[in-house]
Write a protein that holds these residues in place. Structure first.
Motif, PDB file in Angstrom:
ATOM      1  N   GLY A 373      63.600 -19.845 -86.060  1.00  0.00           N
ATOM      2  CA  GLY A 373      64.001 -19.408 -87.386  1.00  0.00           C
ATOM      3  C   GLY A 373      63.233 -18.188 -87.873  1.00  0.00           C
ATOM      4  N   GLU A 374      62.168 -17.773 -87.147  1.00  0.00           N
ATOM      5  CA  GLU A 374      61.412 -16.610 -87.564  1.00  0.00           C
ATOM      6  C   GLU A 374      61.788 -15.362 -86.766  1.00  0.00           C
ATOM      7  OE1 GLU A 374      57.290 -17.357 -87.390  1.00  0.00           O
ATOM      8  OE2 GLU A 374      57.343 -18.993 -88.821  1.00  0.00           O
ATOM      9  N   MET A 375      62.503 -15.546 -85.627  1.00  0.00           N
ATOM     10  CA  MET A 375      62.786 -14.434 -84.760  1.00  0.00           C
ATOM     11  C   MET A 375      63.958 -13.602 -85.281  1.00  0.00           C
ATOM     12  SD  MET A 375      60.459 -14.712 -82.723  1.00  0.00           S
ATOM     13  CE  MET A 375      59.272 -15.955 -82.273  1.00  0.00           C
ATOM     14  N   LEU A 376      63.804 -12.303 -85.183  1.00  0.00           N
ATOM     15  CA  LEU A 376      64.868 -11.385 -85.529  1.00  0.00           C
ATOM     16  C   LEU A 376      65.427 -10.800 -84.249  1.00  0.00           C
ATOM     17  CD1 LEU A 376      63.233  -9.487 -88.506  1.00  0.00           C
ATOM     18  CD2 LEU A 376      64.817 -11.387 -88.587  1.00  0.00           C
ATOM     19  N   THR A 377      66.727 -10.681 -84.178  1.00  0.00           N
ATOM     20  CA  THR A 377      67.346 -10.136 -82.980  1.00  0.00           C
ATOM     21  C   THR A 377      68.525  -9.264 -83.383  1.00  0.00           C
ATOM     22  OG1 THR A 377      68.400 -10.687 -80.879  1.00  0.00           O
ATOM     23  CG2 THR A 377      68.826 -12.164 -82.729  1.00  0.00           C
ATOM     24  N   GLU A 378      68.849  -8.324 -82.532  1.00  0.00           N
ATOM     25  CA  GLU A 378      69.927  -7.393 -82.845  1.00  0.00           C
ATOM     26  C   GLU A 378      71.302  -8.021 -82.640  1.00  0.00           C
ATOM     27  OE1 GLU A 378      71.078  -2.779 -81.654  1.00  0.00           O
ATOM     28  OE2 GLU A 378      69.093  -3.592 -81.243  1.00  0.00           O
ATOM     29  N   VAL A 740      64.053  -2.706 -78.286  1.00  0.00           N
ATOM     30  CA  VAL A 740      64.188  -3.530 -77.089  1.00  0.00           C
ATOM     31  C   VAL A 740      62.969  -3.420 -76.194  1.00  0.00           C
ATOM     32  CG1 VAL A 740      65.586  -3.915 -75.031  1.00  0.00           C
ATOM     33  CG2 VAL A 740      66.674  -3.338 -77.184  1.00  0.00           C
ATOM     34  N   GLU A 741      62.233  -2.279 -76.267  1.00  0.00           N
ATOM     35  CA  GLU A 741      61.094  -2.092 -75.379  1.00  0.00           C
ATOM     36  C   GLU A 741      59.969  -3.071 -75.677  1.00  0.00           C
ATOM     37  OE1 GLU A 741      63.647   1.242 -75.415  1.00  0.00           O
ATOM     38  OE2 GLU A 741      62.563   0.289 -77.054  1.00  0.00           O
ATOM     39  N   SER A 742      59.930  -3.621 -76.880  1.00  0.00           N
ATOM     40  CA  SER A 742      58.854  -4.534 -77.256  1.00  0.00           C
ATOM     41  C   SER A 742      58.895  -5.791 -76.413  1.00  0.00           C
ATOM     42  CB  SER A 742      58.972  -4.909 -78.741  1.00  0.00           C
ATOM     43  OG  SER A 742      58.025  -5.885 -79.077  1.00  0.00           O
ATOM     44  N   GLN A 743      57.744  -6.162 -75.875  1.00  0.00           N
ATOM     45  CA  GLN A 743      57.669  -7.374 -75.076  1.00  0.00           C
ATOM     46  C   GLN A 743      57.681  -8.622 -75.949  1.00  0.00           C
ATOM     47  OE1 GLN A 743      57.636  -7.791 -71.742  1.00  0.00           O
ATOM     48  NE2 GLN A 743      57.969  -5.628 -71.432  1.00  0.00           N
ATOM     49  N   ALA A 877      82.397  -5.687 -70.802  1.00  0.00           N
ATOM     50  CA  ALA A 877      82.657  -5.734 -69.359  1.00  0.00           C
ATOM     51  C   ALA A 877      81.415  -5.336 -68.561  1.00  0.00           C
ATOM     52  CB  ALA A 877      83.833  -4.820 -69.017  1.00  0.00           C
ATOM     53  N   GLN A 878      80.715  -4.298 -69.037  1.00  0.00           N
ATOM     54  CA  GLN A 878      79.494  -3.883 -68.356  1.00  0.00           C
ATOM     55  C   GLN A 878      78.393  -4.934 -68.492  1.00  0.00           C
ATOM     56  OE1 GLN A 878      78.934  -0.090 -70.212  1.00  0.00           O
ATOM     57  NE2 GLN A 878      80.160   1.005 -68.682  1.00  0.00           N
ATOM     58  N   PHE A 879      78.326  -5.560 -69.658  1.00  0.00           N
ATOM     59  CA  PHE A 879      77.366  -6.642 -69.874  1.00  0.00           C
ATOM     60  C   PHE A 879      77.610  -7.769 -68.867  1.00  0.00           C
ATOM     61  CE2 PHE A 879      76.187 -10.683 -71.769  1.00  0.00           C
ATOM     62  CZ  PHE A 879      74.922 -10.437 -72.303  1.00  0.00           C
ATOM     63  N   ALA A 880      78.870  -8.148 -68.690  1.00  0.00           N
ATOM     64  CA  ALA A 880      79.212  -9.219 -67.752  1.00  0.00           C
ATOM     65  C   ALA A 880      78.876  -8.816 -66.319  1.00  0.00           C
ATOM     66  CB  ALA A 880      80.690  -9.568 -67.885  1.00  0.00           C
ATOM     67  N   ARG A 904      71.954  -5.789 -72.577  1.00  0.00           N
ATOM     68  CA  ARG A 904      72.883  -5.107 -73.467  1.00  0.00           C
ATOM     69  C   ARG A 904      72.593  -3.618 -73.557  1.00  0.00           C
ATOM     70  NH1 ARG A 904      73.631  -1.758 -77.249  1.00  0.00           N
ATOM     71  NH2 ARG A 904      71.623  -2.406 -78.089  1.00  0.00           N
ATOM     72  N   GLU A 905      71.300  -3.257 -73.556  1.00  0.00           N
ATOM     73  CA  GLU A 905      70.929  -1.846 -73.600  1.00  0.00           C
ATOM     74  C   GLU A 905      71.466  -1.092 -72.389  1.00  0.00           C
ATOM     75  OE1 GLU A 905      68.876   0.451 -75.607  1.00  0.00           O
ATOM     76  OE2 GLU A 905      69.790  -0.957 -76.995  1.00  0.00           O
TER      77      GLU A 905
END
Length: 917
Positions: A373-378, A740-743, A877-880, A904-905
């Protein structure tokens, strides 16, 4: 009797202490009604058994099992239990049951569950309540501890516990102070070189347990069975005699007189006498705490049942189940506990954790406090919906680096590896490991919550070694994110005890290609009615879960789930999913079509609609996946090797399925990539979960590139692509621009102020866990309480936000002072552990994903124009394709987690070159 009154009437603890806690215990700790059968308790207890389930509520053992399971689930929800739970039988001793004896008919889990479903007349007698409680506990993923003397620990109960990693069935009869000293004393005599021969014990007390024994001859016999068998594991023929007497005046103060007679040098007698006085009930309480703590510890370490049973043998007079025959000496048992605790801790510290047999197993996830519940994601799946994976399943026995490609010559291979095979296993493997960021801690595998909260496999599994292996493999796919739920196939396993589990032998050749020798076994008898029954189980037990997709695989290999039967399954699937969900069909094993078409031409849509396997079901399918060969077999389309002409042919062949009612057709073409074509707006309107931006789209995407020297395994590549396309269809942009680069994931601080008003702009649990030190909203015990109850109330109140907050406020007002003080302590701990980063990005008037109203500070900037938008079709399609590449690449095939943000990137500009999908 209420808890406080029971404590008072027991006259065990000091009167002044009981007076202080009596009212609190009566008012704030309600007791569930008990499952009661007068035949299993002394006559002295009959008149006081008033708080029990009536015959109307539990007319038979099947209904009793359901009721107790519901009570366990409610208890865990009410008390916020998210870890391991242990159910302890500390009720009055029952008479021994003939059914629970060896050869009594309950020697296997299958026989146990079948017996519970029988009527008493069919069975030939009643089952003891303790056995029903034990079965309910294990079926709910809890450990069960038999603190009584009766023979509850039958073979079937132990077998049922073995089917779940980290669930234990332990007993029998708590070894409290007197017996514990007795085993230590005999161990002392043996160490001295004496040979114990006679141990005569007399004990008397006046508590309710002894009152029950005094008025129930069979229960008394059960008690004496345990006492007489304490030293049976030692080689000496010890004549151990025990007498028990009920003396009401001394109440709970047990008095125990024991005479030990041993043979010494030249067979001379050695006699020692001990006398003990102690509160019998109080002695058992630390053992209950020990049992719960150690079961939780070993479960977290995924320690094997046999090891745990030996480790905790010190708790019981007669260790049974997997601990049968262990050394009864107290000091030997404590040494075994030390050994197992250290071994489990050492194994957990090792990267990858080695099993006892030396094979690799996945590590369990440990979520950091309040991390959920604390994580943020795109990108995220709205409403945290789960996915049901159904269809064919088997155990794949892979022969690695095989030589040759058939014929009679003797070929070689470099080792064998078993893994879950078929559509269900492959889907679980690919979906379960998707998460939002990289691991936070490589040692403890602390990672963010998974992309897919719950994955439910539905397949037919036999009661054989391959079936047990398949269930273990399915659970292993979710060992990293703990999001694969196998209880439904375990339950369905009992409906066809004669079924065999499917098995495939797969030579994986050195060039990456594969062969297949397949025994369908139970898959050949897997009927649509069985699938629907399993789906009903999922629907009826999913009050706190929602499902957004139903992925079904390999109908051509499931002869009883084709045509109208398959259409019926898909129709039922719609009813169990949110907004009808997304129905996905993945093909495999499509035979060559018998339809004759001129070269270069295709069959018609009407021919496909009359296909005996797929025809009636096509109009129910939202996403249909097949490879190029399967497309040829179904439609008769021909490819000439010319890129332009082949694209036209692909589009035409896909259009046939669109005319049959399919919304999205995806064709994978090996190293040539994939082709996807979507239906019109009218068809998309019938499937609300599909991205509306895909309407009428058509894309051809090259495959993802792998280095030339990459070792590949193409088994399951198509399944992986299908899973990737499904996830891409479910994901929506949160409007947040994340790095996205953040570990490590970016975090935000919890709210610091209570929310007493009916703030209807809050739309998700996430909004109850965000804020900052400088925020106008401050965390309080109430906001922490709300955060933990919001999800359940959301489902119960039909997402009516005003009703949710009103009910939450009522619950808070009804909670005891002790509960509120507990939340105060937790709130203080969270505030003290909060350390905001100086580099945390800030913005004003932004909201959490999928929450259109509430303004919160100290969050990454949110772009309202892209919030809730899906991936475009080309990116999907590229993601898959990239997810499939991760699957066939041997270096990434078995890693337990994949960061979808990194995938995704890469999806915006993926090069070509994937060998085979």
């Amino acid at each position: 009797t209420q808890l406080g009154d029971a404590l008072f009437e027991g006259q065990i603890l000091d009167y002044d202490l009981v007076k202080q806690v009596r009212e609190d215990m009566n008012n704030n700790y309600p007791v569930f009604k008990g499952y009661y059968d007068a035949r299993f308790i002394g006559t002295s207890q009959h008149s006081t058994a008033t708080h029990v389930l009536s015959e109307e509520e539990v007319p038979n053992s099947t209904e009793a099992l359901k009721c107790i399971r519901a009570d366990i689930r409610y208890f865990k929800w009410k008390n916020g239990v998210v870890g391991h739970t242990t159910v302890i039988w500390s009720a009055s001793v029952e008479p021994n049951s003939d059914f629970c004896m060896k050869g009594g008919g309950l020697d296997t889990a299958q026989n146990l569950l079948r017996s519970i479903e029988m009527t008493e007349e069919e069975r030939g007698g009643p089952l003891p309540p303790s056995l029903i409680y034990a079965t309910a506990a294990i079926m709910e993923g809890c450990s069960f501890v038999n603190g009584g003397s009766q023979n509850t620990m039958c073979g079937g109960l132990v077998d049922l516990a073995r089917q779940q990693l980290g669930v234990y069935c332990l007993g029998t009869d708590f070894k409290a102070g007197q017996t514990k000293f007795k085993t230590a004393a005999v161990e002392y005599l043996r160490t001295m070189g004496l040979t114990p021969k006679v141990i005569a014990s007399s004990n008397h007390l006046g508590n309710n347990d002894m009152h029950n024994l005094a008025t129930g001859k069979k229960a008394s016999d059960a008690k004496l069975r345990v006492k007489h068998n304490i030293f049976s594991a030692w080689e000496e023929d010890i004549d151990h005699k025990v007498s028990i007497m009920y003396t009401p005046m001394i109440n709970d103060e047990k008095r125990d007189f024991v005479e030990y007679t041993s043979l010494g040098f030249l067979s001379q007698h050695h006699t020692m006498v001990t006398y003990t006085r102690a509160s019998d009930s109080v002695l058992c309480v630390p053992l209950m705490i020990d049992a719960a703590v150690w079961c939780d510890y070993f479960s977290r370490k995924s320690w094997h049942y046999e090891n745990v049973a030996k480790a905790l043998a010190y708790l019981f007079k007669v260790p049974e189940g997997a601990a049968t025959g262990v050394d009864p000496g107290f000091f030997r048992q404590m040494q075994e506990l030390d050994n197992q605790v250290l071994a489990a801790a050492e194994a957990a510290r090792k990267k990858g954790v080695q099993k006892v047999d030396g094979s690799q197993t996945k590590r369990s996830v440990k979520f950091k406090e309040n991390q959920v519940g604390e994580m943020l994601t795109e990108w995220a799946i709205p409403n945290n919906t789960g996915i049901v994976c159904a269809g064919l399943a088997c155990v794949d026995m892979q022969l690695l680096s095989a030589t040759g490609s058939g014929g009679e010559a003797i070929e070689s291979f470099a080792g064998e590896k078993s893994m879950g095979g078929g559509s269900v296993s492959m889907a679980c493997k690919n979906l379960a490991r998707l998460c939002h960021v990289d691991p936070l801690d490589d040692v403890y595998m602390q990672i963010t919550p998974p992309v897919i909260s719950t994955i439910v496999p539905l397949c037919k599994v036999g009661f054989d070694n391959s079936g047990t292996k398949l269930i273990d493999l399915l659970e292993e796919t979710g060992s990293s994110c703990r999001n694969v739920e196998t209880k439904f196939i375990k339950h369905a396993r009992n409906r066809d005890p004669e079924a065999r589990t499917g098995l495939a032998v797969l030579p994986i050749y050195q060039d990456g290609k594969r062969g297949c020798f397949f025994d369908a076994a139970s898959n050949a008898s897997f009927a649509a009615s069985e699938m629907v029954e399993m789906m009903e189980d999922v629907k009826n037990s999913s009050a706190d879960s929602t499902y957004g997709a139903f992925l079904f695989g390999y109908p051509h290999l499931l002869p009883k789930m084709q045509g109208e039967a398959l259409a019926h399954v898909f129709s039922k699937a719609r009813n169990m999913m949110q907004d009808g969900g997304i129905v996905v069909l993945d093909l495999n094993g499509v035979p060559e079509s018998g339809v004759q078409t001129p070269f270069g031409s295709m069959c018609s849509a009407s021919v496909l609609q009359s296909d005996p396997v797929l025809g009636p079901a096509l109009s129910h399918v939202d996403i249909l996946h097949m490879n190029e060969d399967e497309l040829v077999n179904l439609t008769g389309v021909q490819f000439e090797g010319d890129e332009t002409r082949d694209h036209i042919a692909l589009s035409g062949a896909a259009s046939l399925f669109l005319k049959c009612g399919v919304a999205v057709v995806a064709v994978t073409r090996g190293k040539h990539g994939c082709f996807i074509k979507c239906n019109n707006e009218e068809r998309f309107a019938t499937s609300k979960m599909l991205p509306s931006t895909w309407v009428g789209e058509e894309v051809a995407v090259g495959a993802a590139m792998l280095p030339p020297d990459t070792e590949i395994n193409s088994n399951g590549a198509g399944d992986s692509f299908t899973c990737g396309l499904l996830v891409a269809a479910l994901l929506r942009h949160t409007g947040l621009d994340m790095m996205v680069e953040s570990q490590s994931p970016q975090k935000i601080s919890p709210l610091k102020q209570p929310i007493f008003e009916f703030d209807t702009s809050i739309d998700s649990l996430d909004e109850l866990s965000v804020g900052s030190e400088s925020s106008t909203k401050k965390m309080t015990p109430y906001s922490l309480y709300m955060r933990e109850t919001y999800v359940v109330l959301k489902a119960k109140c039909a997402e009516d936000k005003k009703a949710i907050f009103a009910r939450c406020h009522e619950m808070w007002e009804e909670e005891s002072d002790e509960i509120k003080q507990m939340y105060e302590r937790r709130c203080k701990e969270e505030l003290e552990s909060l350390k905001p980063s100086p580099n945390t990005p800030t913005a004003k008037d932004v909201t959490m994903p999928f929450s259109p109203g509430k303004a919160v500070q100290n969050m990454p900037s949110r772009n309202l124009h892209i919030s809730n938008q899906p991936m475009n079709l080309e990116t999907a399609a590229q993601f898959a394709s990239l997810l499939a590449a991760k699957h066939i690449d041997m270096s990434t095939r078995d890693i337990p987690h994949l960061n979808i943000n990194r995938i995704r990137e890469q999806s915006t500009a993926s090069p070509h070159g994937l060998e085979e999908i």
